[in-house]
Design an enzyme around this catalytic site. Structure first.
Site, PDB file in Angstrom:
ATOM      1  N   HIS A   1      31.563  41.883  32.272  1.00  0.00           N
ATOM      2  CA  HIS A   1      31.786  43.107  31.505  1.00  0.00           C
ATOM      3  C   HIS A   1      30.707  44.110  31.898  1.00  0.00           C
ATOM      4  O   HIS A   1      29.529  43.770  31.937  1.00  0.00           O
ATOM      5  CB  HIS A   1      31.696  42.822  30.008  1.00  0.00           C
ATOM      6  CG  HIS A   1      31.629  44.066  29.174  1.00  0.00           C
ATOM      7  ND1 HIS A   1      32.570  45.056  29.249  1.00  0.00           N
ATOM      8  CD2 HIS A   1      30.717  44.494  28.245  1.00  0.00           C
ATOM      9  CE1 HIS A   1      32.252  46.037  28.402  1.00  0.00           C
ATOM     10  NE2 HIS A   1      31.129  45.727  27.787  1.00  0.00           N
TER      11      HIS A   1
ATOM     12  N   HIS B   1      29.740  48.681  32.011  1.00  0.00           N
ATOM     13  CA  HIS B   1      30.105  50.052  31.648  1.00  0.00           C
ATOM     14  C   HIS B   1      30.100  50.897  32.921  1.00  0.00           C
ATOM     15  O   HIS B   1      29.695  52.062  32.883  1.00  0.00           O
ATOM     16  CB  HIS B   1      29.138  50.616  30.609  1.00  0.00           C
ATOM     17  CG  HIS B   1      29.264  49.991  29.259  1.00  0.00           C
ATOM     18  ND1 HIS B   1      29.541  50.693  28.125  1.00  0.00           N
ATOM     19  CD2 HIS B   1      29.184  48.692  28.876  1.00  0.00           C
ATOM     20  CE1 HIS B   1      29.603  49.872  27.084  1.00  0.00           C
ATOM     21  NE2 HIS B   1      29.380  48.654  27.515  1.00  0.00           N
TER      22      HIS B   1
ATOM     23  N   ASP C   1      45.583  45.078  47.131  1.00  0.00           N
ATOM     24  CA  ASP C   1      44.936  43.933  47.783  1.00  0.00           C
ATOM     25  C   ASP C   1      44.355  42.953  46.765  1.00  0.00           C
ATOM     26  O   ASP C   1      44.156  41.773  47.089  1.00  0.00           O
ATOM     27  CB  ASP C   1      43.796  44.419  48.702  1.00  0.00           C
ATOM     28  CG  ASP C   1      44.296  44.906  50.055  1.00  0.00           C
ATOM     29  OD1 ASP C   1      45.398  44.512  50.477  1.00  0.00           O
ATOM     30  OD2 ASP C   1      43.572  45.688  50.704  1.00  0.00           O
TER      31      ASP C   1
ATOM     32  N   HIS D   1      36.143  51.760  25.362  1.00  0.00           N
ATOM     33  CA  HIS D   1      35.013  50.888  25.616  1.00  0.00           C
ATOM     34  C   HIS D   1      34.753  50.757  27.121  1.00  0.00           C
ATOM     35  O   HIS D   1      33.972  51.522  27.668  1.00  0.00           O
ATOM     36  CB  HIS D   1      35.270  49.541  24.943  1.00  0.00           C
ATOM     37  CG  HIS D   1      34.088  48.614  24.919  1.00  0.00           C
ATOM     38  ND1 HIS D   1      33.974  47.579  24.033  1.00  0.00           N
ATOM     39  CD2 HIS D   1      32.977  48.571  25.678  1.00  0.00           C
ATOM     40  CE1 HIS D   1      32.831  46.945  24.249  1.00  0.00           C
ATOM     41  NE2 HIS D   1      32.219  47.536  25.241  1.00  0.00           N
TER      42      HIS D   1
ATOM     43  N   TYR E   1      45.167  36.877  55.546  1.00  0.00           N
ATOM     44  CA  TYR E   1      43.916  37.620  55.674  1.00  0.00           C
ATOM     45  C   TYR E   1      42.760  36.623  55.663  1.00  0.00           C
ATOM     46  O   TYR E   1      42.807  35.630  54.941  1.00  0.00           O
ATOM     47  CB  TYR E   1      43.761  38.591  54.499  1.00  0.00           C
ATOM     48  CG  TYR E   1      42.515  39.443  54.561  1.00  0.00           C
ATOM     49  CD1 TYR E   1      42.524  40.689  55.181  1.00  0.00           C
ATOM     50  CD2 TYR E   1      41.326  39.000  53.998  1.00  0.00           C
ATOM     51  CE1 TYR E   1      41.384  41.478  55.235  1.00  0.00           C
ATOM     52  CE2 TYR E   1      40.172  39.784  54.047  1.00  0.00           C
ATOM     53  CZ  TYR E   1      40.210  41.011  54.670  1.00  0.00           C
ATOM     54  OH  TYR E   1      39.081  41.793  54.730  1.00  0.00           O
TER      55      TYR E   1
END
Lengths: 231, 231, 231, 231
Positions: free
Chosen positions: D94, D96, D119, D170, D228
């Site tokens: 998480h 910001h 992708d 958020h 890939y």
């Protein structure tokens, strides 16, 4: 010959690289020795990584190379025109720094949206009109200089108080009392151009600051009543 | 085998990382030896931090691996198609650099808004049409190359004068006379894409520069009458 | 004299440079010793590269220099006004950081668009009205402080819960319990200003978060029920 | 105890700092040992400069601290909810980070404008609805997790194919098979969010890529037919 000025011009050229104002070889700074009437400018197309004093070219104001093994910057005739028209300036810098270049490409003057601008440019930073075909096809770099000069003169500006012009479709030419100050002003112009862009995006009806605030900030830093910095 | 070219391609791959054009493994550069008809390209999915000459793969123009322990870049068929169609080019780079990719995702050509663009791309930088379902489902990477080629040819462009194309919904493919020049042009394209974005935001009615200015700047740097740089 | 505070203020000044909040000499941080009623602020126009404790000036709250060889920052009267009006604050920072300055130039309050903002500023970050001619022409820097104070008081704000104000046409003044916290809050304001700009560009109808979310995030980090960080 | 996982989680936390995804203490990464049902997450409010393995806290899935001297991240209940709902994930991050946070603050899903997005994220990156007052006032962090889970489930998404969600007002929560992959996906999301912003600014009528191109790029890198990278 002109060792001090050459060193100053070299350092000013390296400074535009260090300040992130140029990539590759996209910029040039010059300086003038007014007593001797000689200009120092960097050689054309030299990378900043390998630039030394040896790449500084000395010319007279007619563009004759007086010293130096390399061809001078292709923008040299623009610099010479400015030195001849504005006897009070001692250094010139030209870059393609992105924000100032964007305003030049947008063919717009930069309004005085705040004190950051007012601290260094005493009013709107003007953008020239587009160059005409005959100006471009003939002595293009000389005509670029002439157009900058006409823009400053037609607006009745003092070139040391508004030390730079955007050339429409091209980019900024900025000057100062010496090469270092020219670079300083170019960095200020880039920052001011960036913040002005943001300002208009945040408020499409943003208005310039009032004359009193422009005066207060400009003269806080410039002139006989300045009180910014040390005595 | 092809030691000099491998080294050149390795350095060009590291350069796109150093110039901030890629994150992780998101880009590739190749080079070609025209006499031998052999292409060098980086291995697929290798991080730039650990990349060595050993990760350079040698292929012929039909895609057969001639030397190398690794699988070549998954975009290899696009590179090969371009080398076959444009005999004058010697290096190709593909990145997802953000500004150029944004124009590709917006499916828009980049107009020539200024001399920064004109110094390196002789006209609008074209964006392909969107790829069709049948092109995507079959030999996708070959079809990507074919679409780039068609875009250049239908517009009657000289691939060395407009050394790059945006693939709609994907990103830029850029080339040059050699791998280093391909990277240089990719960096220029990214800068030009960024300044063009800013230009339109500052003036939604911004217009491209005139043909005379495009000619002046492009040919100041390219061709037999160029006068930028050292002789 | 005040050696610890001088060191703290020096470090806070260097920190605004390290965090990319200023170029050249464009910012200043001060701190106050409340028991002695003395303020430490950096000298005016000193470059961050050569700044030492020797450039820290000690003044009383009336602006008399108590110690120091240099002239204090030209914004000193603004700092002093704020220290006198807000007895709970211990440090102040002023910068021309671009995003916050752009909101100030746009003369707009920054709405609480998300929890990043709510974590540090308990509500809208206010922008002052434009300064009046008579305020600018007379004791300008004192009046700047007075306008900030009036803005905080008229909105009934707690200066430690909304630790900063944008001065219209100028830039941010930010504070905290000490100089380090003032700088921290200035960095937060810059980040919040940037993300708010992006938010409005992505959704021109973006709306502020609700009161409950503002409360939850602000009081998660501040006050007696805070549960962020270590005890 | 869980030495390898603790080291992995520490490195993943340092990586979000190194990639420029966080300032100060604004982010957290966790990892899970599925056999033992234990989660490792960083301590709350610890600066990245001084973070060591000692700041890694071990918890069970009910949130009981099993080992560690510090309080875990205040977002821990969100992480635990996600680990319980999505047994296939092994790491969560998480941040910001500004571009992803701006889309979250704008309360908008990120459309698949190009192959860079395709992708790694197999479709639109969803943004939750705004949280309700009762969700915020009670066990807020658990409810944040529940809202993310509901968003993924209501849209019928496979959490490993769309490894992240924007929480309205958020910011982003992103995951992967392990902590390192969670960070990788968070960096991708940030880049994709940035380029999507640019795309809409360049063309306000930009449209997402077609399903065939999404499939081609996603499955070029993921699943049994991926081609890939190295085998």
């Amino acid at each position: 010959m002109l060792e001090i000025l050459k060193k100053e011009v070299l350092e000013a050229n390296l400074e535009i690289k260090n300040k992130g104002m140029v990539i590759y070889t996209w910029g040039n700074v010059s300086g003038i020795d007014r007593r001797q009437g000689l200009v120092v400018i960097k050689a054309s197309g030299v990378s900043y990584e390998e630039m030394t004093e040896d790449h500084m070219v000395v010319l007279d104001l007619e563009g004759n190379v007086i010293e130096g093994r390399y061809r001078p910057s292709s923008d040299t005739p623009t610099h010479l025109a400015l030195y001849k028209a504005f006897p009070e300036i001692g250094g010139i810098t030209h870059t393609h720094s992105p924000w100032a270049t964007a305003w030049a490409q947008a063919s717009r003057d930069i309004p005085v949206y705040g004190t950051t601008h007012a601290d260094y440019f005493y009013g709107t930073i003007p953008c020239t009109r587009a160059m005409k075909e005959e100006e471009i096809k003939n002595d293009y770099e000389v005509q670029t200089g002439n157009l900058i000069i006409r823009t400053i003169k037609e607006k009745g500006l003092d070139p040391l108080k508004v030390p730079g012009v955007l050339v429409s479709g091209h980019g900024p030419f900025v000057w100062g009392k010496n090469p270092g100050e020219a670079v300083y002003n170019a960095v200020v112009l880039e920052e001011v151009a960036k913040i002005a862009f943001m300002t208009e995006n945040i408020n499409s009806h943003a208005s310039p600051i009032c004359k009193a605030l422009l005066d207060r900030h400009y003269f806080r830093k410039h002139g006989s009543n300045a009180y910014y910095g040390q005595k």
